[in-house]
Design a protein around this motif. Structure first.
Motif, PDB file in Angstrom:
ATOM      1  N   MET A 112       0.825  -1.193   0.000  1.00 14.96           N
ATOM      2  CA  MET A 112       0.000   0.000   0.000  1.00 14.96           C
ATOM      3  C   MET A 112       0.875   1.265   0.000  1.00 14.96           C
ATOM      4  N   PHE A 113       1.819   1.300   0.947  1.00 15.70           N
ATOM      5  CA  PHE A 113       2.739   2.430   1.031  1.00 15.70           C
ATOM      6  C   PHE A 113       4.148   1.908   0.861  1.00 15.70           C
ATOM      7  N   HIS A 114       5.001   2.732   0.317  1.00 16.31           N
ATOM      8  CA  HIS A 114       6.424   2.457   0.384  1.00 16.31           C
ATOM      9  C   HIS A 114       7.143   3.794   0.529  1.00 16.31           C
ATOM     10  N   PHE A 115       8.403   3.709   0.803  1.00 15.94           N
ATOM     11  CA  PHE A 115       9.204   4.888   1.110  1.00 15.94           C
ATOM     12  C   PHE A 115      10.421   4.871   0.205  1.00 15.94           C
ATOM     13  N   ARG A 116      10.615   5.972  -0.492  1.00 16.20           N
ATOM     14  CA  ARG A 116      11.815   6.079  -1.310  1.00 16.20           C
ATOM     15  C   ARG A 116      12.642   7.233  -0.770  1.00 16.20           C
ATOM     16  N   THR A 117      13.931   7.071  -0.881  1.00 11.51           N
ATOM     17  CA  THR A 117      14.850   8.082  -0.375  1.00 11.51           C
ATOM     18  C   THR A 117      14.613   9.411  -1.093  1.00 11.51           C
ATOM     19  N   LEU A 118      14.535  10.462  -0.304  1.00  6.60           N
ATOM     20  CA  LEU A 118      14.406  11.813  -0.850  1.00  6.60           C
ATOM     21  C   LEU A 118      15.636  12.114  -1.690  1.00  6.60           C
ATOM     22  N   ASP A 119      15.431  12.695  -2.878  1.00  3.88           N
ATOM     23  CA  ASP A 119      16.569  13.134  -3.679  1.00  3.88           C
ATOM     24  C   ASP A 119      16.375  14.591  -4.096  1.00  3.88           C
ATOM     25  N   ARG A 120      17.388  15.147  -4.697  1.00  2.00           N
ATOM     26  CA  ARG A 120      17.343  16.573  -5.055  1.00  2.00           C
ATOM     27  C   ARG A 120      16.174  16.906  -5.986  1.00  2.00           C
ATOM     28  N   GLY A 121      15.781  15.973  -6.823  1.00  2.00           N
ATOM     29  CA  GLY A 121      14.651  16.194  -7.710  1.00  2.00           C
ATOM     30  C   GLY A 121      13.332  16.359  -6.974  1.00  2.00           C
ATOM     31  N   ASP A 122      13.288  15.916  -5.710  1.00  2.00           N
ATOM     32  CA  ASP A 122      12.078  16.041  -4.885  1.00  2.00           C
ATOM     33  C   ASP A 122      11.973  17.396  -4.188  1.00  2.00           C
ATOM     34  N   LEU A 123      13.016  18.193  -4.209  1.00  2.00           N
ATOM     35  CA  LEU A 123      13.012  19.421  -3.414  1.00  2.00           C
ATOM     36  C   LEU A 123      11.968  20.449  -3.867  1.00  2.00           C
ATOM     37  N   PRO A 124      11.680  20.599  -5.145  1.00  2.00           N
ATOM     38  CA  PRO A 124      10.551  21.479  -5.503  1.00  2.00           C
ATOM     39  C   PRO A 124       9.214  20.966  -4.946  1.00  2.00           C
ATOM     40  N   LEU A 125       9.031  19.651  -4.929  1.00  2.00           N
ATOM     41  CA  LEU A 125       7.827  19.067  -4.333  1.00  2.00           C
ATOM     42  C   LEU A 125       7.793  19.337  -2.828  1.00  2.00           C
ATOM     43  N   MET A 126       8.931  19.178  -2.158  1.00  2.00           N
ATOM     44  CA  MET A 126       9.017  19.506  -0.726  1.00  2.00           C
ATOM     45  C   MET A 126       8.652  20.966  -0.503  1.00  2.00           C
ATOM     46  N   HIS A 127       9.162  21.838  -1.355  1.00  2.00           N
ATOM     47  CA  HIS A 127       8.854  23.259  -1.229  1.00  2.00           C
ATOM     48  C   HIS A 127       7.345  23.492  -1.347  1.00  2.00           C
ATOM     49  N   ARG A 128       6.708  22.836  -2.302  1.00  2.00           N
ATOM     50  CA  ARG A 128       5.259  22.992  -2.458  1.00  2.00           C
ATOM     51  C   ARG A 128       4.528  22.479  -1.220  1.00  2.00           C
ATOM     52  N   TRP A 129       4.898  21.279  -0.768  1.00  2.00           N
ATOM     53  CA  TRP A 129       4.245  20.714   0.414  1.00  2.00           C
ATOM     54  C   TRP A 129       4.439  21.603   1.637  1.00  2.00           C
ATOM     55  N   LEU A 130       5.674  22.059   1.844  1.00  2.00           N
ATOM     56  CA  LEU A 130       5.980  22.851   3.034  1.00  2.00           C
ATOM     57  C   LEU A 130       5.385  24.257   2.978  1.00  2.00           C
ATOM     58  N   SER A 131       4.777  24.595   1.869  1.00  2.00           N
ATOM     59  CA  SER A 131       4.110  25.888   1.716  1.00  2.00           C
ATOM     60  C   SER A 131       2.593  25.783   1.838  1.00  2.00           C
ATOM     61  N   THR A 132       2.066  24.568   1.965  1.00  2.00           N
ATOM     62  CA  THR A 132       0.614  24.402   2.065  1.00  2.00           C
ATOM     63  C   THR A 132       0.150  24.695   3.484  1.00  2.00           C
ATOM     64  N   PRO A 133      -1.002  25.327   3.635  1.00  2.00           N
ATOM     65  CA  PRO A 133      -1.474  25.714   4.976  1.00  2.00           C
ATOM     66  C   PRO A 133      -1.562  24.565   5.977  1.00  2.00           C
ATOM     67  N   HIS A 134      -2.008  23.377   5.537  1.00  2.00           N
ATOM     68  CA  HIS A 134      -2.147  22.272   6.494  1.00  2.00           C
ATOM     69  C   HIS A 134      -0.796  21.722   6.972  1.00  2.00           C
ATOM     70  N   VAL A 135       0.272  21.970   6.239  1.00  2.00           N
ATOM     71  CA  VAL A 135       1.613  21.581   6.703  1.00  2.00           C
ATOM     72  C   VAL A 135       2.232  22.727   7.499  1.00  2.00           C
ATOM     73  N   VAL A 136       2.112  23.950   7.007  1.00  2.00           N
ATOM     74  CA  VAL A 136       2.668  25.117   7.701  1.00  2.00           C
ATOM     75  C   VAL A 136       2.121  25.223   9.129  1.00  2.00           C
ATOM     76  N   GLU A 137       0.866  24.821   9.311  1.00  2.00           N
ATOM     77  CA  GLU A 137       0.259  24.880  10.646  1.00  2.00           C
ATOM     78  C   GLU A 137       1.105  24.145  11.687  1.00  2.00           C
ATOM     79  N   TRP A 138       1.701  23.011  11.308  1.00  2.00           N
ATOM     80  CA  TRP A 138       2.469  22.197  12.261  1.00  2.00           C
ATOM     81  C   TRP A 138       3.962  22.231  12.016  1.00  2.00           C
ATOM     82  N   TRP A 139       4.402  22.709  10.874  1.00  2.00           N
ATOM     83  CA  TRP A 139       5.812  22.822  10.527  1.00  2.00           C
ATOM     84  C   TRP A 139       6.109  24.276  10.150  1.00  2.00           C
ATOM     85  N   PRO A 140       5.786  25.248  10.995  1.00  2.00           N
ATOM     86  CA  PRO A 140       5.915  26.663  10.595  1.00  2.00           C
ATOM     87  C   PRO A 140       7.349  27.092  10.284  1.00  2.00           C
TER      88      PRO A 140
END
Length: 178
Positions: free
Chosen positions: A1-29
């Motif tokens: 169902m779930f798996h985990f892949r190592t974060l790589d540099r190509g994921d950093l724009p996705l991380m930026h998008r996620w870390l900018s969403t209100p539901h994430v910023v609320e707990w990871w300000p």
């Protein structure tokens, strides 16, 4: 169902998008950073220069969030909550994709991660997590995953107290196979 892949540099724009969403910023300000700041923070982890192991949570073929694991060393703020000589890890996570938020995925993701990553390292005896006291949905997910309350703590620089929780290898094993 779930798996985990190592974060790589190509994921950093996705991380930026996620870390900018209100539901994430609320707990990871403190993580609401520019893309350049995200790169500066996560690149050393990706390059193995820090003891934080970073993963993308993948559901089917869809990246839906982020999870990290790190050692609880003697100099850690959590060392006092680990038995002397016990090897422990800490974890942090978020579901970044809104479509997967509040769907009951937290506990299964955590159990799978504990099974596949944390307790797959045979020397790790326990795992610690520290949600904000007011993050009730996260606390419920961690309880469903088998974590138990230790104590309320306040870390320097934290906006509010944390609800320190722990699961040991034996408690995890009693919870059944993933």
């Amino acid at each position: 169902m779930f798996h985990f892949r190592t974060l790589d540099r190509g994921d950093l724009p996705l991380m930026h998008r996620w870390l900018s969403t209100p539901h994430v910023v609320e707990w990871w300000p403190d993580e609401a950073l520019t893309l350049d700041q995200i790169i500066a923070k996560y690149a050393p982890r990706i390059d193995g220069k820090e003891d934080v192991r970073c993963f993308v949570i993948v559901h089917g073929d869809t990246p839906i969030g982020y999870i990290q694991e790190y050692p609880i060393g003697e100099d850690s703020e959590y060392a006092a909550h680990v038995a002397p000589g016990e090897r422990a890890a800490g974890i942090d996570l978020f579901i970044g994709e809104v479509a997967f938020h509040h769907r009951g995925l937290g506990a299964p993701i955590i159990r799978q991660f504990l099974n596949d990553i944390v307790f797959a390292e045979r020397t790790i005896e326990s795992c610690i997590i520290d949600p904000a006291v007011s993050n009730r949905s996260a606390i419920r997910a961690y309880e469903k995953a088998g974590f138990r309350f230790l104590k309320e703590i306040t870390n320097a620089g934290a906006a509010e107290p944390q609800y320190l929780m722990r699961i040991g290898r034996a408690e995890f094993a009693k919870g059944g196979a993933v």
